[in-house]
Write an enzyme that holds these catalytic residues in place. Structure first.
Site, PDB file in Angstrom:
ATOM      1  N   SER A   2     -55.224  38.577   5.671  1.00  0.00           N
ATOM      2  CA  SER A   2     -55.451  38.368   7.093  1.00  0.00           C
ATOM      3  C   SER A   2     -56.881  38.027   7.476  1.00  0.00           C
ATOM      4  CB  SER A   2     -55.004  39.607   7.879  1.00  0.00           C
ATOM      5  OG  SER A   2     -55.748  40.744   7.489  1.00  0.00           O
TER       6      SER A   2
ATOM      7  N   HIS B 263     -48.699  37.849   8.024  1.00  0.00           N
ATOM      8  CA  HIS B 263     -49.295  36.607   8.505  1.00  0.00           C
ATOM      9  C   HIS B 263     -48.631  35.363   7.908  1.00  0.00           C
ATOM     10  CE1 HIS B 263     -52.669  38.155  10.912  1.00  0.00           C
ATOM     11  NE2 HIS B 263     -52.636  39.178  10.076  1.00  0.00           N
TER      12      HIS B 263
ATOM     13  N   LYS C 247     -46.614  39.559  15.501  1.00  0.00           N
ATOM     14  CA  LYS C 247     -47.567  38.453  15.381  1.00  0.00           C
ATOM     15  C   LYS C 247     -46.865  37.151  15.788  1.00  0.00           C
ATOM     16  CE  LYS C 247     -50.663  40.711  12.132  1.00  0.00           C
ATOM     17  NZ  LYS C 247     -50.102  42.067  12.237  1.00  0.00           N
TER      18      LYS C 247
END
Length: 393
Positions: A182, A210, A241
């Site tokens: 990340s 991610h 996310k």
């Protein structure tokens, strides 16, 4: 009475070192632009990769779910807190990820803490990349297994650690890695990790926080990106996310998921997502199944921004994803750079120790699919201005 001045002194040290985290309060929904302190600023901080956090379809799904199911589950799932919409989300996620089953939890952080101590004990070995996320580190700490930390993305070192674990009589070996790291935006060498796991009879666990909504066809993640379906034992995903909502999930074999329903403490002792969160996450998954358009736009934006930043002379590290670290190395410089950007209308936070190693401070830029070319050009102009002012470029 307890002397709280010790905390005050520690806070002052953090400020002196440029390591104090200044938390901004948003006065608008997540989007390409935000309002902070009544100031409109371009958002280059959010993990809202696809713009789902304020997506109309997700909002409508959440509102409808509240009307149908209420605002809360009312109990842990094992007692009276499992709604049919919870199971629908898990079934839809399993189809999306091309796995047998999934189990969602309150966050991706919690998902790591649910899995790791549940499937390992003092007879086992855990092999963890040295730059793995804090949630993995904490999950490993909750396990009684022997820990082997291997050098970042170093396959040779991983193999040496696997051999050492075997020599030490490990009953079961679990290799854990982030899919996308990340802070730097680089990828785990997953094909090579899987080959080693098969050679040494180890399990592979990937935290794809991610990679979800970013890598692979329709954003299915790093396993899809490398075409490794069926060869990775455990995938950890997040709904907070790219999916724009809240929560995390575990994906894998039916036997694994059924076992975790009996053994994973965060599942057993904490209530699940609200109906609104569940419905919104379900709608996000449906959108990704329907179209790859937003994922492609995300990558187009990221490519453009990175190329232009490099032309300006900025160091953007070794990122292979839309995560763009603007490397400044000095924590005080990075903090000042962030403040100067904010004055120019750019919200991009400084990242320093302990989130990244000392001497690796940076501005981490998060590109999204909802940024326009005009947005990115504005950002480039301001980065150049501040970079020149502070002697970075």
């Amino acid at each position: 009475m307890f002397d709280y001045s010790i905390f005050a002194k520690e806070l002052e040290k953090l400020k002196e070192q440029g390591l104090y985290t200044y938390i901004r309060t948003l006065e608008s929904p997540q989007g390409s632009w935000l309002v902070i302190n009544e100031k409109k600023v371009l958002n280059l901080c959010s993990n809202n990769y696809l713009g789902f956090a304020n997506e109309e379809r997700l909002k409508k799904a959440a509102i409808n779910a509240i009307e149908k199911w209420g605002v809360g589950p009312g109990a842990v799932r094992t007692i009276a807190g499992t709604f049919s919409i919870h199971e629908e989300l898990e079934e839809t996620l399993a189809k999306f990820k091309k796995v047998e089953a999934t189990l969602f939890l309150q966050s991706g952080f919690v998902a790591n803490q649910a899995v790791i101590p549940a499937i390992t004990n003092e007879e086992d070995a855990i092999l963890s990349d040295e730059l793995n996320h804090a949630s993995i580190i904490d999950g490993v700490r909750l396990s009684k297994a022997k820990r082997y930390v291997w050098k970042h993305r170093d396959i040779k070192d991983l193999e040496e650690k696997l051999i050492e674990a075997d020599k030490n009589g490990a009953r079961r070996k679990l290799i854990i890695t982030d899919g996308v790291f990340s802070m730097d935006g680089d990828l785990a060498p997953l094909p090579e990790i899987v080959e080693l796991a098969e050679k040494y009879n180890a399990m592979v666990m990937v935290d794809d926080a991610h990679g979800e909504g970013v890598l692979g066809s329709h954003g299915r993640g790093i396993v899809d990106h490398f075409e490794l379906h069926g060869r990775v034992d455990i995938e950890i995903g997040t709904l907070s996310k790219a999916f724009g909502v809240l929560g995390g999930y575990i994906a894998g074999k039916k036997e694994l998921i059924e076992y975790l329903k009996q053994k994973a403490r965060p599942f057993l002792f904490s209530s699940p997502l609200s109906p609104a969160d569940t419905a919104a996450a379900l709608e996000a998954t449906k959108i990704l199944q329907e179209s790859d358009e937003r994922v492609k736009k995300l990558w187009d934006n990221a490519k453009y921004f990175k190329e232009e930043m490099k032309k300006l002379g900025f160091d953007t590290g070794e990122s292979e994803t839309p995560i763009t670290p603007v490397m400044l190395y000095d924590a005080k410089l990075s903090t000042q750079f962030s403040k100067e950007l904010f004055e120019e209308g750019i919200f991009a936070q400084s990242i320093g120790y302990p989130t990244v190693p000392k001497g690796k401070a940076r501005i981490r830029v998060m590109i999204s699919a909802v940024h326009t070319k005009e947005d990115l050009d504005f950002a480039l102009e301001k980065f150049e201005k501040v970079g020149k002012k502070l002697g970075v470029v």
